[in-house]
Design a protein around this motif. Structure first.
Motif, mmCIF file in Angstrom:
data_model
loop_
_atom_site.group_PDB
_atom_site.id
_atom_site.type_symbol
_atom_site.label_atom_id
_atom_site.label_comp_id
_atom_site.label_asym_id
_atom_site.label_seq_id
_atom_site.Cartn_x
_atom_site.Cartn_y
_atom_site.Cartn_z
ATOM 1 N N ILE A 191 32.611 3.575 -1.264
ATOM 2 C CA ILE A 191 33.189 3.686 0.078
ATOM 3 C C ILE A 191 33.688 2.327 0.563
ATOM 4 C CG2 ILE A 191 32.673 4.197 2.501
ATOM 5 C CD1 ILE A 191 30.703 6.335 1.411
ATOM 6 N N ILE A 192 32.903 1.278 0.368
ATOM 7 C CA ILE A 192 33.320 -0.054 0.824
ATOM 8 C C ILE A 192 34.538 -0.541 0.046
ATOM 9 C CG2 ILE A 192 32.615 -2.475 0.955
ATOM 10 C CD1 ILE A 192 29.888 -1.476 1.901
ATOM 11 N N CYS A 231 29.744 12.573 -0.244
ATOM 12 C CA CYS A 231 28.878 11.750 -1.086
ATOM 13 C C CYS A 231 27.552 12.437 -1.422
ATOM 14 C CB CYS A 231 28.630 10.410 -0.423
ATOM 15 S SG CYS A 231 28.223 9.138 -1.603
ATOM 16 N N VAL A 270 27.446 1.165 6.312
ATOM 17 C CA VAL A 270 28.698 1.665 5.740
ATOM 18 C C VAL A 270 29.646 2.135 6.839
ATOM 19 C CG1 VAL A 270 29.709 3.405 4.220
ATOM 20 C CG2 VAL A 270 27.572 2.290 3.580
ATOM 21 N N TRP A 277 22.911 4.585 6.124
ATOM 22 C CA TRP A 277 24.367 4.713 6.118
ATOM 23 C C TRP A 277 25.026 3.951 7.261
ATOM 24 C CZ3 TRP A 277 26.998 6.487 2.162
ATOM 25 C CH2 TRP A 277 26.350 7.302 1.249
ATOM 26 N N MET A 298 30.991 -0.744 8.829
ATOM 27 C CA MET A 298 32.041 -1.429 8.059
ATOM 28 C C MET A 298 33.364 -0.666 8.168
ATOM 29 S SD MET A 298 33.018 -3.886 6.069
ATOM 30 C CE MET A 298 31.640 -4.626 5.254
ATOM 31 N N GLY A 299 33.307 0.659 8.051
ATOM 32 C CA GLY A 299 34.514 1.471 8.206
ATOM 33 C C GLY A 299 35.123 1.319 9.580
ATOM 34 N N ALA A 307 38.365 7.077 1.812
ATOM 35 C CA ALA A 307 37.019 6.618 2.161
ATOM 36 C C ALA A 307 36.299 7.642 3.025
ATOM 37 C CB ALA A 307 37.092 5.274 2.878
ATOM 38 N N CYS A 340 27.522 5.298 -4.017
ATOM 39 C CA CYS A 340 28.357 5.820 -2.931
ATOM 40 C C CYS A 340 28.763 4.708 -1.963
ATOM 41 C CB CYS A 340 27.627 6.919 -2.178
ATOM 42 S SG CYS A 340 27.435 8.438 -3.112
ATOM 43 N N MET A 341 27.810 3.862 -1.602
ATOM 44 C CA MET A 341 28.087 2.781 -0.668
ATOM 45 C C MET A 341 29.149 1.836 -1.232
ATOM 46 S SD MET A 341 25.559 -0.115 0.924
ATOM 47 C CE MET A 341 25.494 -1.081 -0.561
ATOM 48 N N TYR A 388 32.859 9.562 1.935
ATOM 49 C CA TYR A 388 31.690 9.502 2.814
ATOM 50 C C TYR A 388 31.171 10.908 3.118
ATOM 51 C CZ TYR A 388 28.804 8.854 6.935
ATOM 52 O OH TYR A 388 27.768 8.879 7.826
ATOM 53 N N TRP A 445 35.465 7.164 12.417
ATOM 54 C CA TRP A 445 34.359 6.257 12.120
ATOM 55 C C TRP A 445 33.426 6.093 13.310
ATOM 56 C CZ3 TRP A 445 32.937 5.606 7.416
ATOM 57 C CH2 TRP A 445 33.853 5.725 6.390
#
Length: 185
Positions: A49-50, A35, A136, A133, A139-140, A28, A45-46, A32, A118
């Motif tokens: 990655i998720i 991307c 994202v 972003w 979330m990471g 991931a 991309c989102m 990122y 992150w």
């Protein structure tokens, strides 16, 4: 909290290659970082990655933690509808099934380093004004931090206070240093 026999979950893939589990940790982050070079579509991309973050979270939480360090954690809802967090570590006799000391260190290193990346991504996203972003990278950060927190709680004991553990550790280290100095002629 020690492993309860009534809640034993079967271990699977003990003979599988642990390298595959370690590679999922960085996928991931690489997507990122690359991307913008690989694709111009933000949504693709989102989603990628998720999905990678979710797969990594599940793998680390449900497979790697059991196989590499003999720890696991989960949320359990009782009959009354109350949610309880359970943090387990295997007894020393069960650790024969876990991986080597080197693989255990790699697991902990990845568990600690990834949230740091992150956090840096959150700040770089804010400072570069790439606000789209932000969801994202948050979330990471949340998924990586949740695994780190869960495994630290498993390691130190589900009900122990992390602050008390840090105080006890520092006390032991100071005591060891004082003993070393008193042993010298």
């Amino acid at each position: 909290m020690q492993r309860q026999d009534s809640q034993d979950a079967p271990l699977f893939g003990e003979d599988e290659d642990h390298i595959r589990l370690r590679k999922s940790k960085i996928s991931a982050i690489l997507v990122y970082l690359l991307c913008d070079i690989l694709s111009t579509g933000f949504i693709a991309c989102m989603v990628t990655i998720i999905l990678l973050l979710s797969c990594d979270f599940w793998t680390v939480k449900n497979v790697s933690g059991r196989l590499l360090v003999g720890l696991r954690w989960w949320n359990q809802v009782d009959d009354d509808g109350k949610s309880h967090w359970v943090f387990e570590s295997w007894k020393q006799t069960h650790s024969m099934n876990t991986a080597s000391h080197a693989e255990s260190r790699i697991f902990w290193l990845g568990l600690i380093v990834c949230p740091v990346f992150w956090v840096m991504f959150v700040f770089s996203t804010i400072f570069s004004l790439k606000i789209k972003w932000l969801a994202v990278v948050i979330m990471g950060l949340v998924l990586q931090w949740a695994n780190l927190y869960g495994y630290v709680r498993c390691k130190v004991g589900g009900k122990s206070n992390l602050r008390n553990m840090a105080k006890n550790y520092l006390g032991v280290q100071i005591f060891k240093q004082a003993m070393k100095k008193s042993e010298r002629p």
